[in-house]
Design a protein around this motif. Structure first.
Motif, PDB file in Angstrom:
ATOM      1  N   MET A   1       0.882  -1.244  -0.037  1.00  0.00           N
ATOM      2  CA  MET A   1      -0.016  -0.073  -0.008  1.00  0.00           C
ATOM      3  C   MET A   1       0.867   1.335   0.068  1.00  0.00           C
ATOM      4  O   MET A   1       0.322   2.380  -0.718  1.00  0.00           O
ATOM      5  CB  MET A   1      -0.716  -0.067   1.304  1.00  0.00           C
ATOM      6  N   PHE A   2       2.031   1.319   0.995  1.00  0.00           N
ATOM      7  CA  PHE A   2       2.856   2.465   0.797  1.00  0.00           C
ATOM      8  C   PHE A   2       3.528   2.865  -0.660  1.00  0.00           C
ATOM      9  O   PHE A   2       3.448   4.035  -0.841  1.00  0.00           O
ATOM     10  CB  PHE A   2       4.115   2.089   1.830  1.00  0.00           C
ATOM     11  N   GLU A   3       3.872   1.467  -1.321  1.00  0.00           N
ATOM     12  CA  GLU A   3       4.417   1.863  -2.722  1.00  0.00           C
ATOM     13  C   GLU A   3       3.272   2.440  -3.577  1.00  0.00           C
ATOM     14  O   GLU A   3       3.701   3.334  -4.480  1.00  0.00           O
ATOM     15  CB  GLU A   3       4.838   0.488  -3.139  1.00  0.00           C
ATOM     16  N   TYR A   4       2.211   2.076  -3.369  1.00  0.00           N
ATOM     17  CA  TYR A   4       0.928   2.834  -4.141  1.00  0.00           C
ATOM     18  C   TYR A   4       1.020   4.110  -3.896  1.00  0.00           C
ATOM     19  O   TYR A   4       0.670   4.972  -4.879  1.00  0.00           O
ATOM     20  CB  TYR A   4      -0.112   1.892  -4.143  1.00  0.00           C
ATOM     21  N   ARG A   5       0.700   4.452  -2.604  1.00  0.00           N
ATOM     22  CA  ARG A   5       0.693   5.997  -2.293  1.00  0.00           C
ATOM     23  C   ARG A   5       2.084   6.796  -2.606  1.00  0.00           C
ATOM     24  O   ARG A   5       1.726   7.657  -3.301  1.00  0.00           O
ATOM     25  CB  ARG A   5       0.627   5.982  -0.849  1.00  0.00           C
ATOM     26  N   MET A   6       3.172   6.174  -2.786  1.00  0.00           N
ATOM     27  CA  MET A   6       4.281   6.910  -3.072  1.00  0.00           C
ATOM     28  C   MET A   6       4.456   7.303  -4.926  1.00  0.00           C
ATOM     29  O   MET A   6       4.729   8.162  -5.192  1.00  0.00           O
ATOM     30  CB  MET A   6       5.617   6.078  -2.842  1.00  0.00           C
ATOM     31  N   ASN A  10       4.368  10.704  -6.369  1.00  0.00           N
ATOM     32  CA  ASN A  10       5.214  10.918  -7.600  1.00  0.00           C
ATOM     33  C   ASN A  10       4.463  11.342  -8.922  1.00  0.00           C
ATOM     34  O   ASN A  10       4.974  12.244  -9.514  1.00  0.00           O
ATOM     35  CB  ASN A  10       6.061   9.699  -7.763  1.00  0.00           C
ATOM     36  N   GLU A  11       3.499  10.723  -9.269  1.00  0.00           N
ATOM     37  CA  GLU A  11       2.762  10.833 -10.190  1.00  0.00           C
ATOM     38  C   GLU A  11       2.176  12.381 -10.189  1.00  0.00           C
ATOM     39  O   GLU A  11       2.234  13.166 -11.345  1.00  0.00           O
ATOM     40  CB  GLU A  11       1.381  10.197 -10.420  1.00  0.00           C
ATOM     41  N   ALA A  12       1.581  12.845  -9.041  1.00  0.00           N
ATOM     42  CA  ALA A  12       1.005  14.101  -9.033  1.00  0.00           C
ATOM     43  C   ALA A  12       2.043  15.315  -9.082  1.00  0.00           C
ATOM     44  O   ALA A  12       1.795  16.299  -9.494  1.00  0.00           O
ATOM     45  CB  ALA A  12       0.283  14.331  -7.592  1.00  0.00           C
ATOM     46  N   GLU A  13       3.131  14.952  -8.558  1.00  0.00           N
ATOM     47  CA  GLU A  13       4.469  15.982  -8.772  1.00  0.00           C
ATOM     48  C   GLU A  13       4.676  15.892 -10.117  1.00  0.00           C
ATOM     49  O   GLU A  13       5.239  17.174 -10.662  1.00  0.00           O
ATOM     50  CB  GLU A  13       5.312  15.410  -7.896  1.00  0.00           C
ATOM     51  N   LEU A  14       4.901  14.907 -10.995  1.00  0.00           N
ATOM     52  CA  LEU A  14       5.278  15.064 -12.429  1.00  0.00           C
ATOM     53  C   LEU A  14       4.168  15.591 -12.976  1.00  0.00           C
ATOM     54  O   LEU A  14       4.518  16.548 -13.951  1.00  0.00           O
ATOM     55  CB  LEU A  14       5.545  13.687 -12.816  1.00  0.00           C
ATOM     56  N   LEU A  15       2.997  15.565 -12.715  1.00  0.00           N
ATOM     57  CA  LEU A  15       1.908  16.301 -13.694  1.00  0.00           C
ATOM     58  C   LEU A  15       1.893  17.591 -13.354  1.00  0.00           C
ATOM     59  O   LEU A  15       1.749  18.624 -14.227  1.00  0.00           O
ATOM     60  CB  LEU A  15       0.419  15.779 -13.210  1.00  0.00           C
ATOM     61  N   ARG A  16       2.217  18.031 -11.921  1.00  0.00           N
ATOM     62  CA  ARG A  16       2.404  19.493 -11.601  1.00  0.00           C
ATOM     63  C   ARG A  16       3.501  20.078 -12.436  1.00  0.00           C
ATOM     64  O   ARG A  16       3.203  21.240 -12.966  1.00  0.00           O
ATOM     65  CB  ARG A  16       2.494  19.746 -10.205  1.00  0.00           C
ATOM     66  N   GLU A  17       4.470  19.514 -12.379  1.00  0.00           N
ATOM     67  CA  GLU A  17       5.740  20.049 -13.071  1.00  0.00           C
ATOM     68  C   GLU A  17       5.581  20.312 -14.645  1.00  0.00           C
ATOM     69  O   GLU A  17       5.931  21.068 -15.130  1.00  0.00           O
ATOM     70  CB  GLU A  17       7.017  19.058 -12.938  1.00  0.00           C
ATOM     71  N   ALA A  18       4.745  19.253 -15.258  1.00  0.00           N
ATOM     72  CA  ALA A  18       4.401  19.043 -16.533  1.00  0.00           C
ATOM     73  C   ALA A  18       3.783  20.567 -16.768  1.00  0.00           C
ATOM     74  O   ALA A  18       3.981  21.288 -17.778  1.00  0.00           O
ATOM     75  CB  ALA A  18       3.983  17.993 -17.132  1.00  0.00           C
ATOM     76  N   ALA A  19       2.573  20.804 -16.009  1.00  0.00           N
ATOM     77  CA  ALA A  19       1.607  21.993 -16.064  1.00  0.00           C
ATOM     78  C   ALA A  19       2.479  23.056 -16.146  1.00  0.00           C
ATOM     79  O   ALA A  19       2.281  24.077 -17.049  1.00  0.00           O
ATOM     80  CB  ALA A  19       0.637  21.781 -15.132  1.00  0.00           C
ATOM     81  N   ALA A  20       3.252  23.334 -14.998  1.00  0.00           N
ATOM     82  CA  ALA A  20       4.125  24.617 -14.949  1.00  0.00           C
ATOM     83  C   ALA A  20       5.061  24.887 -16.300  1.00  0.00           C
ATOM     84  O   ALA A  20       5.336  26.055 -16.674  1.00  0.00           O
ATOM     85  CB  ALA A  20       4.959  24.314 -13.602  1.00  0.00           C
ATOM     86  N   GLN A  21       5.654  23.750 -16.736  1.00  0.00           N
ATOM     87  CA  GLN A  21       6.592  23.854 -18.019  1.00  0.00           C
ATOM     88  C   GLN A  21       5.596  24.293 -19.128  1.00  0.00           C
ATOM     89  O   GLN A  21       6.148  25.190 -19.966  1.00  0.00           O
ATOM     90  CB  GLN A  21       7.076  22.518 -18.194  1.00  0.00           C
ATOM     91  N   ARG A  22       4.354  23.466 -19.132  1.00  0.00           N
ATOM     92  CA  ARG A  22       3.569  24.236 -20.488  1.00  0.00           C
ATOM     93  C   ARG A  22       3.144  25.688 -19.963  1.00  0.00           C
ATOM     94  O   ARG A  22       3.151  26.413 -21.280  1.00  0.00           O
ATOM     95  CB  ARG A  22       2.260  23.490 -20.196  1.00  0.00           C
ATOM     96  N   LEU A  23       2.908  26.145 -18.790  1.00  0.00           N
ATOM     97  CA  LEU A  23       2.564  27.457 -18.646  1.00  0.00           C
ATOM     98  C   LEU A  23       3.770  28.319 -19.145  1.00  0.00           C
ATOM     99  O   LEU A  23       3.546  29.291 -19.817  1.00  0.00           O
ATOM    100  CB  LEU A  23       2.147  27.721 -17.246  1.00  0.00           C
ATOM    101  N   VAL A  24       4.790  28.132 -18.731  1.00  0.00           N
ATOM    102  CA  VAL A  24       5.955  28.708 -19.149  1.00  0.00           C
ATOM    103  C   VAL A  24       6.352  28.705 -20.693  1.00  0.00           C
ATOM    104  O   VAL A  24       6.626  29.994 -21.253  1.00  0.00           O
ATOM    105  CB  VAL A  24       7.307  28.096 -18.398  1.00  0.00           C
TER     106      VAL A  24
END
Length: 59
Positions: A1-6, A10-24
């Motif tokens: 369960m811990f691995e799934y949460r991690m 990680n997936e949410a962080e990558l999505l936020r980073e991609a959205a920030a790069q698109r905005l730039v």
């Protein structure tokens, strides 16, 4: 369960980073487009070649 949460964190962080790069990228393209439209509003600049073709030579 811990691995799934991690994985989800990680997936949410990558999505936020991609959205920030698109905005730039969008901001850069908008700024570049605005620069070009400012120059186009001034109109074309005539060159010396155009002036020679436009007027007749003096006798």
């Amino acid at each position: 369960m811990f691995e799934y949460r991690m994985h989800k964190v990680n997936e949410a962080e990558l999505l936020r980073e991609a959205a920030a790069q698109r905005l730039v990228r969008q901001a850069r393209l908008a700024r570049r487009g605005r620069r070009h439209t400012e120059h186009e509003a001034e109109g074309p600049v005539s060159h010396l070649r155009d002036l020679r073709d436009r007027f007749a030579h003096a006798a």
